[in-house]
Design a protein around this motif. Structure first.
Motif, PDB file in Angstrom:
ATOM      1  N   ILE A  20       0.835  -1.205   0.000  1.00 24.70           N
ATOM      2  CA  ILE A  20       0.000   0.000   0.000  1.00 24.70           C
ATOM      3  C   ILE A  20       0.869   1.253   0.000  1.00 24.70           C
ATOM      4  O   ILE A  20       0.354   2.358  -0.034  1.00 24.70           O
ATOM      5  CB  ILE A  20      -0.982   0.048   1.187  1.00 24.70           C
ATOM      6  N   GLY A  21       2.181   1.081   0.040  1.00 25.36           N
ATOM      7  CA  GLY A  21       3.071   2.233  -0.084  1.00 25.36           C
ATOM      8  C   GLY A  21       3.512   2.798   1.253  1.00 25.36           C
ATOM      9  O   GLY A  21       2.800   2.703   2.254  1.00 25.36           O
ATOM     10  N   ILE A  22       4.659   3.428   1.252  1.00 20.47           N
ATOM     11  CA  ILE A  22       5.247   3.915   2.499  1.00 20.47           C
ATOM     12  C   ILE A  22       4.549   5.156   3.048  1.00 20.47           C
ATOM     13  O   ILE A  22       4.723   5.515   4.206  1.00 20.47           O
ATOM     14  CB  ILE A  22       6.751   4.208   2.306  1.00 20.47           C
ATOM     15  N   THR A  23       3.741   5.814   2.226  1.00 17.80           N
ATOM     16  CA  THR A  23       3.057   7.031   2.697  1.00 17.80           C
ATOM     17  C   THR A  23       1.740   6.727   3.402  1.00 17.80           C
ATOM     18  O   THR A  23       1.162   7.601   4.034  1.00 17.80           O
ATOM     19  CB  THR A  23       2.775   7.991   1.518  1.00 17.80           C
ATOM     20  N   SER A  24       1.268   5.489   3.289  1.00 18.12           N
ATOM     21  CA  SER A  24      -0.007   5.144   3.915  1.00 18.12           C
ATOM     22  C   SER A  24       0.133   5.102   5.432  1.00 18.12           C
ATOM     23  O   SER A  24       1.123   4.630   5.978  1.00 18.12           O
ATOM     24  CB  SER A  24      -0.488   3.776   3.419  1.00 18.12           C
ATOM     25  N   LYS A  25      -0.878   5.597   6.105  1.00 18.27           N
ATOM     26  CA  LYS A  25      -0.869   5.595   7.562  1.00 18.27           C
ATOM     27  C   LYS A  25      -1.612   4.384   8.125  1.00 18.27           C
ATOM     28  O   LYS A  25      -1.746   4.238   9.335  1.00 18.27           O
ATOM     29  CB  LYS A  25      -1.488   6.889   8.096  1.00 18.27           C
ATOM     30  N   LYS A  26      -2.086   3.527   7.245  1.00 11.09           N
ATOM     31  CA  LYS A  26      -2.832   2.362   7.697  1.00 11.09           C
ATOM     32  C   LYS A  26      -1.876   1.343   8.310  1.00 11.09           C
ATOM     33  O   LYS A  26      -0.876   0.972   7.707  1.00 11.09           O
ATOM     34  CB  LYS A  26      -3.580   1.736   6.523  1.00 11.09           C
ATOM     35  N   ASP A  27      -2.184   0.903   9.507  1.00 13.91           N
ATOM     36  CA  ASP A  27      -1.305  -0.016  10.214  1.00 13.91           C
ATOM     37  C   ASP A  27      -1.809  -1.449  10.023  1.00 13.91           C
ATOM     38  O   ASP A  27      -2.625  -1.942  10.805  1.00 13.91           O
ATOM     39  CB  ASP A  27      -1.236   0.346  11.697  1.00 13.91           C
ATOM     40  N   ILE A  28      -1.357  -2.078   8.981  1.00 14.54           N
ATOM     41  CA  ILE A  28      -1.756  -3.456   8.706  1.00 14.54           C
ATOM     42  C   ILE A  28      -0.827  -4.401   9.456  1.00 14.54           C
ATOM     43  O   ILE A  28       0.392  -4.329   9.322  1.00 14.54           O
ATOM     44  CB  ILE A  28      -1.706  -3.757   7.194  1.00 14.54           C
ATOM     45  N   ILE A  29      -1.425  -5.303  10.221  1.00 13.64           N
ATOM     46  CA  ILE A  29      -0.644  -6.304  10.948  1.00 13.64           C
ATOM     47  C   ILE A  29      -0.953  -7.712  10.421  1.00 13.64           C
ATOM     48  O   ILE A  29      -0.050  -8.512  10.204  1.00 13.64           O
ATOM     49  CB  ILE A  29      -0.927  -6.226  12.460  1.00 13.64           C
ATOM     50  N   TYR A  30      -2.233  -7.974  10.192  1.00 12.64           N
ATOM     51  CA  TYR A  30      -2.655  -9.308   9.744  1.00 12.64           C
ATOM     52  C   TYR A  30      -3.369  -9.190   8.397  1.00 12.64           C
ATOM     53  O   TYR A  30      -4.137  -8.243   8.166  1.00 12.64           O
ATOM     54  CB  TYR A  30      -3.614  -9.942  10.748  1.00 12.64           C
ATOM     55  N   ALA A  31      -3.138 -10.155   7.536  1.00  9.93           N
ATOM     56  CA  ALA A  31      -3.806 -10.173   6.234  1.00  9.93           C
ATOM     57  C   ALA A  31      -4.003 -11.607   5.765  1.00  9.93           C
ATOM     58  O   ALA A  31      -3.394 -12.546   6.299  1.00  9.93           O
ATOM     59  CB  ALA A  31      -3.005  -9.379   5.202  1.00  9.93           C
ATOM     60  N   GLU A  32      -4.851 -11.760   4.768  1.00  6.42           N
ATOM     61  CA  GLU A  32      -5.041 -13.043   4.074  1.00  6.42           C
ATOM     62  C   GLU A  32      -4.780 -12.839   2.594  1.00  6.42           C
ATOM     63  O   GLU A  32      -5.070 -11.767   2.044  1.00  6.42           O
ATOM     64  CB  GLU A  32      -6.472 -13.567   4.273  1.00  6.42           C
ATOM     65  N   GLY A  33      -4.239 -13.856   1.955  1.00  8.81           N
ATOM     66  CA  GLY A  33      -3.980 -13.803   0.523  1.00  8.81           C
ATOM     67  C   GLY A  33      -5.022 -14.569  -0.259  1.00  8.81           C
ATOM     68  O   GLY A  33      -5.512 -15.612   0.185  1.00  8.81           O
ATOM     69  N   TYR A  34      -5.346 -14.047  -1.441  1.00  5.66           N
ATOM     70  CA  TYR A  34      -6.305 -14.690  -2.334  1.00  5.66           C
ATOM     71  C   TYR A  34      -5.809 -14.610  -3.775  1.00  5.66           C
ATOM     72  O   TYR A  34      -5.139 -13.642  -4.156  1.00  5.66           O
ATOM     73  CB  TYR A  34      -7.691 -14.029  -2.228  1.00  5.66           C
ATOM     74  N   GLN A  35      -6.167 -15.600  -4.549  1.00 11.41           N
ATOM     75  CA  GLN A  35      -5.868 -15.594  -5.978  1.00 11.41           C
ATOM     76  C   GLN A  35      -7.186 -15.565  -6.733  1.00 11.41           C
ATOM     77  O   GLN A  35      -8.031 -16.445  -6.553  1.00 11.41           O
ATOM     78  CB  GLN A  35      -5.062 -16.827  -6.385  1.00 11.41           C
ATOM     79  N   SER A  36      -7.364 -14.539  -7.556  1.00 11.22           N
ATOM     80  CA  SER A  36      -8.609 -14.431  -8.316  1.00 11.22           C
ATOM     81  C   SER A  36      -8.565 -15.371  -9.519  1.00 11.22           C
ATOM     82  O   SER A  36      -7.540 -15.499 -10.184  1.00 11.22           O
ATOM     83  CB  SER A  36      -8.846 -12.986  -8.762  1.00 11.22           C
TER      84      SER A  36
END
Length: 246
Positions: free
Chosen positions: A220-236
């Motif tokens: 999401i880029g270094i300028t984003s202030k969103k603090d993502i810690i956990y995520a899930e991956g998906y393949q469309s």
């Protein structure tokens, strides 16, 4: 699950715990956003994914294992905010006949999902997993057909996403969607803890979520202030149709 005015989603899980490890975050997140999320568990995973229960002693039976697995899955689905049903078609091996295919097509018609989640298209470690996805894909096609049960409302073309397999490289699975599940991680981990029969996977899937979280934050880029810690991956599986590339 009956038709409602809410947006809906459908998860097709080969075994009764797969939806928790691989898509629990997506389920909880969309339930929080107001979606009615419905889960179909094709089997209880009674043969191949219930070793801890079978080791309890010689008095253990397949029906006892199934009952335990059902209880775990129902508790997890409740935590995540979803509904769940069980087809009980067996596992190791899993086999699906035409009646099962039509039964799942009927679920598609009833739920009218905005999107569908299921397994990777390949998995050399577990043939039940791609079978579940191929069954979901074919049921989706049948549910789109005007000639199947004419007069019923058909489904549109809901996007289908493959959630992360246990061995991504061997399954030729490559995520093109990273979903931030940080705000619902507590829900996912509570659902994970419902799966007492597979406690050895609790820490593994925590590490997977942290790893995908790092990758999501990077993308999401270094300028984003969103603090993502956990995520899930998906393949469309299908192309995404969009009005812009932003």
């Amino acid at each position: 699950m009956s038709a409602t005015s809410n947006k809906t989603a459908l998860v097709v899980s080969a075994h009764s715990a797969d939806f928790v490890w691989r898509a629990g975050g997506a389920i909880a997140l969309h339930a929080r956003q107001g979606y009615d999320v419905h889960i179909v568990c094709l089997s209880f995973g009674e043969r191949g994914e219930s070793a801890k229960m079978w080791r309890k002693g010689p008095g253990m039976t397949e029906e006892i294992v199934k009952a335990g697995r059902r209880q775990e899955a129902e508790a997890a689905a409740e935590v995540l905010g979803a509904t769940v049903e069980f087809f009980d078609i067996g596992d190791y091996p899993m086999r699906a006949d035409t009646d099962t295919l039509f039964r799942l097509a009927d679920v598609f018609r009833r739920v009218q999902p905005e999107f569908v989640l299921s397994h990777s298209l390949k998995d050399p470690y577990n043939y039940d997993h791609p079978l579940a996805t191929h069954l979901a894909q074919e049921a989706r096609i049948i549910a789109q057909a005007e000639g199947y049960k004419p007069g019923e409302k058909i489904v549109g073309a809901p996007p289908v996403y493959s959630f992360e397999p246990h061995q991504p490289e061997q399954c030729e699975w490559k995520p093109d969607v990273l979903l931030d599940i940080t705000e619902v991680w507590d829900k996912k981990y509570a659902a994970i803890q419902c799966m007492a029969g597979q406690e050895h996977l609790w820490e593994y899937y925590t590490r997977v979520a942290l790893q995908r979280g790092v990758q999501a934050k990077r993308n999401i880029g270094i300028t984003s202030k969103k603090d993502i810690i956990y995520a899930e991956g998906y393949q469309s599986i299908f192309p995404r149709v969009t009005e812009n590339l932003g």
